[in-house]
Design a protein around this motif. Sequence first.
Motif, PDB file in Angstrom:
ATOM      1  N   GLY A 298       0.850  -1.020   0.169  1.00 36.70           N
ATOM      2  CA  GLY A 298       0.193  -0.147   0.201  1.00 36.70           C
ATOM      3  C   GLY A 298       0.925   1.145  -0.014  1.00 36.70           C
ATOM      4  O   GLY A 298       2.309   1.281  -0.011  1.00 36.70           O
ATOM      5  N   MET A 299       0.349   1.341  -0.190  1.00 35.21           N
ATOM      6  CA  MET A 299       0.949   3.461  -0.122  1.00 35.21           C
ATOM      7  C   MET A 299       1.524   3.829   1.019  1.00 35.21           C
ATOM      8  O   MET A 299       2.238   4.867   1.095  1.00 35.21           O
ATOM      9  CB  MET A 299       0.202   4.369  -0.484  1.00 35.21           C
ATOM     10  CG  MET A 299       1.079   5.832  -1.139  1.00 35.21           C
ATOM     11  SD  MET A 299      -0.463   6.960  -1.980  1.00 35.21           S
ATOM     12  CE  MET A 299       0.301   8.029  -2.350  1.00 35.21           C
ATOM     13  N   ALA A 300       1.462   3.230   1.927  1.00 37.46           N
ATOM     14  CA  ALA A 300       1.886   3.567   3.466  1.00 37.46           C
ATOM     15  C   ALA A 300       2.883   3.149   3.166  1.00 37.46           C
ATOM     16  O   ALA A 300       4.036   3.182   3.566  1.00 37.46           O
ATOM     17  CB  ALA A 300       1.237   2.557   4.313  1.00 37.46           C
ATOM     18  N   ALA A 301       3.782   2.075   2.029  1.00 35.03           N
ATOM     19  CA  ALA A 301       4.890   1.498   1.833  1.00 35.03           C
ATOM     20  C   ALA A 301       6.352   2.438   1.391  1.00 35.03           C
ATOM     21  O   ALA A 301       7.174   2.227   1.337  1.00 35.03           O
ATOM     22  CB  ALA A 301       5.672   0.441   0.878  1.00 35.03           C
ATOM     23  N   LEU A 302       5.438   3.814   0.723  1.00 36.46           N
ATOM     24  CA  LEU A 302       6.240   4.478   0.760  1.00 36.46           C
ATOM     25  C   LEU A 302       7.113   5.399   1.388  1.00 36.46           C
ATOM     26  O   LEU A 302       5.889   6.676   2.601  1.00 36.46           O
ATOM     27  CB  LEU A 302       5.786   5.636   0.257  1.00 36.46           C
ATOM     28  CG  LEU A 302       5.002   4.883  -1.323  1.00 36.46           C
ATOM     29  CD1 LEU A 302       4.542   5.966  -2.107  1.00 36.46           C
ATOM     30  CD2 LEU A 302       6.210   4.299  -2.290  1.00 36.46           C
ATOM     31  N   ALA A 303       8.339   5.659   2.076  1.00 37.09           N
ATOM     32  CA  ALA A 303       8.976   5.408   3.613  1.00 37.09           C
ATOM     33  C   ALA A 303       9.157   7.099   2.771  1.00 37.09           C
ATOM     34  O   ALA A 303       9.452   8.245   4.144  1.00 37.09           O
ATOM     35  CB  ALA A 303      10.281   4.995   4.183  1.00 37.09           C
TER      36      ALA A 303
END
Length: 300
Positions: free
Chosen positions: A131-136
Motif C-alpha cells: 500500500g501507499m504507506a510503504a512509501l517511506a
Amino acid sequence: MANGNAETAKVTFWGTRGSIPTPGRTTEKYGGNTPCVSIIYKDTNIILDAGSGIRNFGLEVMDGGLGLDNGNLSMHLFVSHTHWDHIQGMPFFVPMYVEGNKFIIYGSPKKEGFLHKILSDQMDADYFPVGMAALAGDLSIKELSDDKLELGEVVVDWQEQVFHPGGCVRYRFSINGKKIVYASDVEIDCMFNPRENTPDLEKMTVEYMEFIDGADLLIADGQYTDEEYESKIGWGHSSIPLVIDVAHRAKVKQVALFHHDPIHSDKFFNDLWAKYNPMYLKKTPQMNVFWAREGLTMPI
Ligand SMILES: [Zn+2]
Ligand SMILES: [Zn+2]
C-alpha cells in the motif's frame, strides 16, 4: 550536478508514449514508456507526470548517475491528470520508498483529495502488493491555486485544459529567462479547427497562445496524423500538423511532439517525418520540431 552548465536547465524524457507502455523491437528508438519528463535546474528537481518512464528515472537517481543526493532529495511532481498512463509508474518509483526523501505532488484543484484517493487506490491490495504507506519518503499533495508558485528560481504557471476527457492541466516553467511548456493530453483541434461551437472558445484560444508564446521548448500532445485524427475526434488528443502550425504562430522555438500513439512504430515515425518535415522547414522564422524520444536529454 551532472548538468554541464549550471545556468541551463536539463530536460530529460523518460517516457514519451501515450495510453499504454509499448516495449518491443518496433519501438526501441522512440521508446515505449508512458509519460515522464524531468527538469533539473540547480537545486530544483521537477518531474512531469508519473507514467511508466518514472521507473527508469528513479533507478538512475538510486544509482547516483544524476548526482542527486538520494536520502535527502527534494522533488516536485506535477501530475497533468490522473489517467492511468500518467500515474501508473509511481508505485515503481524507488526513491519514494527511501526515508528522508521529500516529494510534493501537485495537481488540479478539481482533483485534490481525489488525487490522494486515486494515487492510494492504485496501490490497493487488489492492484498492487504494497500500500501507499510503504512509501517511506515524505509525501505531500498540494492543490494548485492562483497563488504564485516559485520553486527556487523556477516560476510555475498552469492552466486547465478543457479539451481532454476528464480535464488535464498544462504547466509552464520559467527558468533563467527561458520557458518550458508541458501541454500533453489536449485536443487543440477543438480550439483551432473546431467542428462544433464551444462557449468561450475565442478566450480559450487566446489563453493557449499566450501560454505557449515564445516558448524555448513546447512538449506538445501530437498523437495523431491528420488522417488518423478524423476517426478520433473527441478522444482528447491533437493532430500533428496543427500542433506544428499553431506552435509556429506562437513563435515557439522548439517543439517536442509527445504522447505517441501506441500503434506508431519507429519506422512509421521515420516515414512520417518525410511528410511533415518540409511543412515546418518552409516556415520562417525557423522552428525546431522533433519526435520526443525516450532517453533524450537536452539543455534549455
Ligand atoms: Zn495520456
Ligand atoms: Zn489522458
